[in-house]
Design a protein around this motif. Structure first.
Motif, PDB file in Angstrom:
ATOM      1  N   GLY A 346       0.799  -1.222   0.000  1.00  0.00           N
ATOM      2  CA  GLY A 346       0.000   0.000   0.000  1.00  0.00           C
ATOM      3  C   GLY A 346       0.829   1.268   0.000  1.00  0.00           C
ATOM      4  N   GLU A 353      13.497   5.370   0.073  1.00  0.00           N
ATOM      5  CA  GLU A 353      14.413   4.815   1.073  1.00  0.00           C
ATOM      6  C   GLU A 353      15.816   5.357   0.785  1.00  0.00           C
ATOM      7  OE1 GLU A 353      13.604   2.910   3.662  1.00  0.00           O
ATOM      8  OE2 GLU A 353      15.643   2.594   4.393  1.00  0.00           O
TER       9      GLU A 353
ATOM     10  N   GLY B 114      -3.791   4.732   0.401  1.00  0.00           N
ATOM     11  CA  GLY B 114      -2.357   4.628   0.117  1.00  0.00           C
ATOM     12  C   GLY B 114      -1.531   5.370   1.143  1.00  0.00           C
ATOM     13  N   ILE B 115      -0.328   4.860   1.392  1.00  0.00           N
ATOM     14  CA  ILE B 115       0.567   5.508   2.364  1.00  0.00           C
ATOM     15  C   ILE B 115       1.682   6.204   1.579  1.00  0.00           C
ATOM     16  CG2 ILE B 115       2.125   5.093   4.295  1.00  0.00           C
ATOM     17  CD1 ILE B 115      -0.266   3.856   5.282  1.00  0.00           C
ATOM     18  N   ALA B 117       5.212   7.336   0.516  1.00  0.00           N
ATOM     19  CA  ALA B 117       6.458   6.591   0.746  1.00  0.00           C
ATOM     20  C   ALA B 117       7.325   7.230   1.827  1.00  0.00           C
ATOM     21  CB  ALA B 117       7.242   6.479  -0.561  1.00  0.00           C
ATOM     22  N   ASP B 118       7.339   8.574   1.909  1.00  0.00           N
ATOM     23  CA  ASP B 118       8.262   9.212   2.847  1.00  0.00           C
ATOM     24  C   ASP B 118       7.978   8.858   4.297  1.00  0.00           C
ATOM     25  OD1 ASP B 118       5.922  11.014   2.294  1.00  0.00           O
ATOM     26  OD2 ASP B 118       6.828  12.175   3.920  1.00  0.00           O
ATOM     27  N   VAL B 120       7.112   5.938   5.509  1.00  0.00           N
ATOM     28  CA  VAL B 120       7.492   4.573   5.897  1.00  0.00           C
ATOM     29  C   VAL B 120       8.870   4.165   5.375  1.00  0.00           C
ATOM     30  CG1 VAL B 120       5.175   3.648   6.246  1.00  0.00           C
ATOM     31  CG2 VAL B 120       6.137   3.680   3.945  1.00  0.00           C
ATOM     32  N   GLU B 121       9.525   5.052   4.641  1.00  0.00           N
ATOM     33  CA  GLU B 121      10.869   4.729   4.140  1.00  0.00           C
ATOM     34  C   GLU B 121      11.869   5.704   4.773  1.00  0.00           C
ATOM     35  OE1 GLU B 121      10.920   4.348  -0.154  1.00  0.00           O
ATOM     36  OE2 GLU B 121       9.041   3.239  -0.135  1.00  0.00           O
TER      37      GLU B 121
END
Lengths: 594, 188
Positions: A346, A353, B114-115, B117-118, B120-121
């Motif tokens: 999701g 990263e 949606g999550i 990216a910033d 969770v990364e």
């Protein structure tokens, strides 16, 4: 890419290309000993340096003497830096009471900075004092850059001069390169970086309270500082609450600017140019990319001026620009599409990263192309965390020999070696006499060009092979599978080509990498440099052959295209098997969902 | 052996010029013209106590604060003495699991869809002070509830703390998490 991203990317290249001619012309004047607008201030300083060093500025050297002066100077530099690192705890400007380096790490670090590699197996915040950073490492950033420029200037003189054995005076080239080119740009650049928020002070590290205290598990240590383990071999931890943190300080801006300008790349802090104190804003970010590409780009014009045909320089710049844009396009494409394994969870958007949010994605990618196309090696994104094909771009740019703009000096001399090869091969194919810039290409030039181009590649393949069968090296990999091979391949590619960036998860501060890496950096730097000077000596002695109908024009598009192909083919033939086993296998695994 | 003298003297002179005079001059001028930036862009809280730098993020996990990006620094997140990224490869199973855990932690606070990216990364420096405006918006209901604030008023605060593109076109719009949280604490 959205319209803002297109705008910033295009504008960047416009600014870079606009600076090539003025700076290139200025550098030509500097190395030809002509007057410049800085002469009123700098001529007295320059003369003082020559007097104290006992250098006669008009006394020119043959190639052996030029090479000997270069090697001897580098030996002295190495010895001084090695001693400084070993004695760090006794020297001043060490408010954090940082201890000395161990000899293996000191050896690796000293060679790393003297060879313009700036591979860092230490962490700046905790292992290096202000004195070491400023009086040691930063000085080598200047000197190693000036050395690379001196070598390429000697090669250019070899092409430009006729029937002589003389290539210039190494000491004069070093002095003028440093005083007229590197220092003035550094002073102005450092002040601009401070205005953006890069720090510049000699204060103690600052301890500040945290807004929200954090509790974490800290490994318990025994009296000797080793981690304690329980009966099952798991580390013993204790719960600790941190209510305050220590923010490191230091003279960062003055070092940041020469680290990029001299394509050195050694960060003040562990996170290098991703650290907010090294690179605080989008503007500082683009400025730093500009610093990386500035001298390598402008040297092509200097070359054109000195050989009497600036189109020869533009042709080489065109080749560099083409490969750079191609690499940037691929990197941008694969990073923007994100990580499919995370999309399943999701997570939306690009692969973030190991990237910083204040820089746009194209800005980050441009930095990574610039830093590995040159021998810089500073990073704003962690290359280890790029997507597999994304990570292959910096790796490939390094493996191509860092000719996409290239390191200061070293990039252009490697590119000129490629040009010699290209002229020779095309000569064989179409039955024309191989000539470049009016000089006949003969056995000696071919030998020296091959040494220049293949030295680093041979070292990379042999050392990576040794690593794969050495348990100490294999256990340093931090990621499993194909990615582990990429980490090791990248490490030796980076050291042998004097880049200094890393797939940084690799635990490089072990004897294996410190010692074998020192060897790789030394061979990768000095073997090509001496070969280039030998070629310069041979070229200078030749007579000028005026262009005839049988001469391949090397200042036109067909030759530029041919040169691009030669570079890509040599790179592919040498490294395709290794790349197939690393990044390409990992890419296929990722698409397969494993 | 003629070259020995210049080799040694050049080392001494370049060390004095590039390692002494140059940084001293830059430090002097920089601190005269940009004293705040040269000393780390430090920020103070409502009580005028130095609480950090506007350029360096801090760790937040409490529901009443906006959370920053994950940080891979050693010991604890946002440890300024240990800057650096996770260096996890994109197919590393430990990395995929870590992201899955972070996604779950967000889902547990009621986040759907949606999550970004910033959120969770992990960042490259481990000290990234910013999140995207989307990542801030997604946390507004949680923070509003924990602080008993009107979500619309909190949304306006977030908007006030959103930095635009530099010079109008460079970089990305972003929210400084420490500054926003300090402003929240100053509300009372």
């Amino acid at each position: 890419m959205n319209s803002y991203e297109w705008l910033e990317t295009i504008l960047f290249f416009v600014v870079l290309l606009a600076l090539v001619k003025p700076l290139g012309a200025f550098m030509a004047k500097v190395y030809q000993g002509e007057r410049t607008f800085l002469s009123p201030v700098l001529v007295p300083c320059e003369n003082l340096v020559y007097r104290l060093c006992g250098v006669k500025r008009d006394e020119e050297m043959g190639w052996q003497r030029y090479a000997w002066a270069m090697v001897l100077f580098n030996l002295v530099l190495f010895a001084a830096l090695f001693a400084m690192l070993m004695l760090q705890h006794l020297l001043p400007l060490n408010p954090q009471k940082v201890p000395a380096f161990g000899w293996q790490l000191a050896l690796n670090t000293a060679i790393s900075f003297v060879t313009n590699t700036n591979w860092q197996a230490y962490s700046g915040e905790t292992a290096a004092s202000y004195f070491t950073q400023m009086v040691g490492l930063a000085v080598h950033n200047f000197v190693s850059a000036a050395t690379g420029m001196a070598v390429v200037i000697a090669l250019i003189r070899g092409f430009a001069r006729r029937r002589t054995s003389l290539l210039g005076n190494f000491w004069v080239d070093m002095t003028r390169g440093t005083l007229y080119i590197l220092l003035p740009i550094s002073v102005v650049g450092a002040l601009f970086l401070v205005s953006q928020g890069v720090i510049q002070n000699f204060g103690d590290y600052k301890t500040v309270p945290l807004v929200q205290a954090v509790t974490y598990d800290k490994p318990k240590l025994d009296a000797k500082g080793n981690a304690l383990k329980d009966a099952k071999g798991n580390p013993v931890t204790e719960s600790v609450t941190a209510k305050e943190v220590t923010i490191p300080m230091g003279p960062v801006a003055s070092q940041e600017v020469i680290k990029e300008l001299g394509t050195n790349g050694g960060g003040f802090f562990n996170a290098n140019s991703a650290h907010p104190f090294e690179n605080p804003t989008p503007l500082s970010h683009y400025f730093e990319i500009l610093l990386i590409l500035l001298i390598p780009g402008a040297l092509t014009y200097t070359f054109g001026v000195m050989v009497g045909n600036t189109r020869q320089g533009w042709a080489l710049l065109g080749v560099m620009l083409f490969i750079a844009l191609l690499s940037f396009g691929v990197l941008q494409g694969v990073e923007a599409s994100g990580n499919p394994l995370l999309a399943k969870l999701g997570v939306q958007g690009a692969n973030l990263e190991g990237k910083e949010l204040r820089f746009s994605l194209p800005g980050t990618n441009l930095f990574e192309v610039a830093t590995t196309g040159t021998s810089c090696g500073a990073v704003t994104a962690m290359h280890d965390s790029l997507t597999p094909l994304g990570g292959m771009i910096p790796l490939s740019l390094i493996l191509l020999g860092e000719v996409v703009f290239g390191g200061v000096g070293s990039g252009l001399y490697t590119m000129l070696a490629f040009a010699v090869i290209a002229v020779f091969v095309s000569g064989l194919m179409i039955g024309r006499t191989p000539e470049y810039l009016g000089k006949k290409i003969e056995v000696r030039e071919m030998w020296m060009s091959m040494v220049t181009i293949l030295a680093a590649g041979v070292v990379v393949l042999i050392t990576s092979g040794i690593a794969m069968i050495t348990p100490a090296a294999v256990s340093s990999m931090s990621n499993p599978g194909a990615h582990g091979l990429s980490q090791v391949l990248y490490a030796f590619a980076s050291m042998a080509n004097n880049n200094g960036s890393a797939f940084a998860g690799l635990n490089a501060n072990v004897d294996f990498f410190n010692l074998l890496g020192s060897l790789a950096m030394t061979v990768g730097r000095y073997l090509p440099a001496v070969a280039v000077l030998a070629m310069a000596g041979s070229l200078a002695g030749k007579k000028y052959v005026p262009p005839s109908l049988g001469t391949l024009p090397t200042d036109k598009a067909p030759f530029a295209i041919w040169l691009t192909l030669v570079i890509l083919i040599v790179g592919a033939l040498t490294f395709f098997p290794a790349l197939a086993l690393g990044p390409i296998v990992e890419h296929l695994t990722m698409l397969g969902g494993n | 052996m003629k070259e020995i003298r210049p080799a040694i003297m050049m080392l001494v002179l370049f060390t004095v010029i590039c390692g002494g005079i140059y940084p001293a001059v830059v430090t002097g001028i920089a601190n005269a013209f940009f004293p705040k930036q040269a000393k780390g862009s430090m920020v103070a809280d409502a009580g005028n106590r130095q609480v950090g730098s506007s350029l360096i993020g801090q760790p937040f996990s409490d529901n009443k604060y906006f959370w920053g990006r994950p940080s891979a620094t050693t010991d604890f997140g946002y440890n300024p003495m240990a800057s650096g990224g996770s260096n996890s490869g994109p197919t590393n199973p430990d990395f995929i699991k870590a992201v899955a855990d972070r996604v779950k932690a967000l889902r547990d606070t009621g986040v759907t869809g949606g999550i970004p990216a910033d959120l969770v990364e992990a960042s490259a420096s481990g000290l990234d002070p910013h999140i995207t405006p989307e990542s801030a918006a997604l946390q507004i209901p949680r923070v509003a509830k924990a602080r008993s604030l009107d979500p619309a008023a909190l949304g306006r605060m977030v908007a006030e703390h959103t930095e635009g593109r530099q010079l109008g076109f460079l970089g990305e719009p972003r929210v400084n998490v420490l500054a926003l949280n300090l402003a929240l604490d100053a509300l009372k």
